[in-house]
Design an enzyme around this catalytic site. Sequence first.
Site: not given
Lengths: 399, 369
Positions: A130, A165, A248, A386
């Site tokens: 990704q 990743s 996700e 956050e």
Amino acid sequence: MNASNPIPTDYETFREGVRAFLKDALSPELVRAGERTTSVFSDFEAGRKWQSILHAKGWGAPEWPIEHGGTGWDIQQRYIFLEECKLANAPNPVMMGIQMLGPMLIHFGTEAQKQQFLPGIISGDDVWCQGYSEPGSGSDLASLKTTAERDGDEYVVNGTKIWTSMAHHSNWIFCLVRTDKEVKPQAGISFLLIDMATPGITVAPFPSLDGEVEQCQVFFENVRVPVTNLLGEENQGWTVAKYLLEFERGGQHFTIELKKQLSKLHRLMTSETNRAKDDPTYAYRVAETEIDVMALEQTELRIKGSLSAGDNPGALSSLVKVSGTELGQRCAELLIEAAGQSAIPWQSEVLSPEYTGETAAPAECVTTMAEYINSRATTIYGGTAEIQRGIIAKHVLGL
Amino acid sequence: MAAQMTEDQTLLKDAAERYLRDSYDFNERRERIAAGHYSDPTQWQAFADMGWLALPIDEDLGGLGLGAREMAILAELCGQFLVTEPLIEAMAVSHAILGNSAQKESLLVQVAEGTLIPVAAIDEAGEAARLSPTTQLTEDSGQWRLTGSKQWISAGASATHLAVLANSATGLAWVLVSVDAEGVSREIYPTHDGRGGASFKFDVTLDNAQIIATGEIAQDALTAYRELAMVLSSAETLGATQAALDTTVDYTKQRIQFGQPLASFQALQHRMSNMLIQTELTRSLVYAACDAADDGHADRGRFARAAKVKAATVGRKVSQEAIQLHGGIATTDEYIVGHFFKRITALESWVCSKGEALKEFMALPAAQH
């Protein structure tokens, strides 16, 4: 434990079937790869092998529609499948293609794109990574600067992606790129599918805090991509990505993993290697964590119930993401306390599924330190805690 | 996130919420309590008329035969509207204790009609363990006698009858006494949650009929009462917690400082997000504890204690945050949010503390599945 929705018997039959398959299909090496998984990624080759076994069984992508290779299972069956895989220590295949890109292609892709890409994803022959974040664009993703300029039937891509990743194992990458600099940031982004073998792409892997290599930076220098590899319309990439981000976040069942960590904690507490046995507060902290896991599990079940009823959990996936990741961090902290100094030795070869030799740490503590270290990333990737709190404030509380 | 409810449960909740919104005014409540009236008899009669008091009573005893989930719907609303009448106390006693009495038919009819308001009396002064009372049930030549004292009974001011936990020659016993009976003295005191507590002294001769249960049945009734009371106290805490959060969100959207609403500041937004996250997690666990109780789930005791621990922890945190995020206004008696805070604090130690619930949770192994 499922107090509100007792599982009818036919689900138990389904569970038996899954269990029998796993018992048969998981070799000792694959189980070892599952046991020694310290992040969302297992040993790459083991994960890939497991995906090919699942695909041969017809279970390569349970969540996809049946016509694209899905299983047609309902939510409860998919949950049982994931739970049994986890309990049996199956390794995690690299999931960016199946969990993220697949639903996107099915939703936004042309017929030609679906035919070209979906079979390779479900078989595991193609490995996708990704390409979203950039060195200057993390939480503020829409500020991304990698550009794609149209030149005839091709885009020419320049820029760099980071936190990519498994890029070093991937042959394809799906990327957000800027196709219009004149409009507001979200409106000038497109979604491109790029063959990693294209000239001009360089992959630079780098080790994470635990010493292992999962993360990469990817550089693009005049990389030519056919326009047929645009997913969705030009400049609609943000819409495509938002759909992906929901998958996700919402597609995760944290309590399966958390309950596994809790049983590990209970085993460690009664083992002779427990370094926290003289800490009078320890058992209470474990019990409070256990209660919080029960609360999260019941919340996941409530969301599952509303999904079954056809509702969109929307921003509530943010609630589950924050709670699930922070609880995972608490479990990892408790494990590190019980392991004490025995978790400090670093023995990289132990994580390989082929390794059957001696371990420096006691068997139950071999992965503890790496899991603790890697747990810190869970509240950063996939939208930081956050960002999630901001989503809840805006979309649930209306602040 | 919508809680999954049956159609009947939705009807119950909507009707009860409409009634309390229209008829349970916060300022009237303040004035009533200030005048020393901890419960309002016309409210209690209305609760009876709406079937709330019959709700936990078995159908073959003239009740509605509903379970913990429905009781929790009412308990949550009691928290939201700061009801001072002893509804959760009476529901827990009538569901878990009075059904053991030989006189259950007549007793429960009186409860359903609103004429008998039962509250459990367990706690005592002194060093005695909470569940091993020094109050004695004794027999002398066929004559039963209750002697001893009970202290800090929440809503003791509003009870007509007490279900008293005593020790006897055959172990624990539950005894029903009228607060007006000869030999019962009651000392009423005002409380910070407006409920009106009382301490009692007993030196009473009893009819056999007043002995509700002894021995193993009394022990089982104690367990059932405590677990139901833990669930209902968690539900009432949840209702008050949600109300404290809602009040805070509304207020910070209105209150202008530095030229903008308080709600526009990220430091406050994230704290309110945390309040919401924890309140929703608590809600899931409280409802699961209700379902576990109603289904007779093997882990119902664990769920009850888990709900108590979670609700007490979250209620404390959220109601403290509610005061902080409001600022000075929340520290005044005339503003509602501090009253949620006080009720939540009183509920923390009702039936058992968070720490006791946690300790009991740890002693109960999870059922295998």
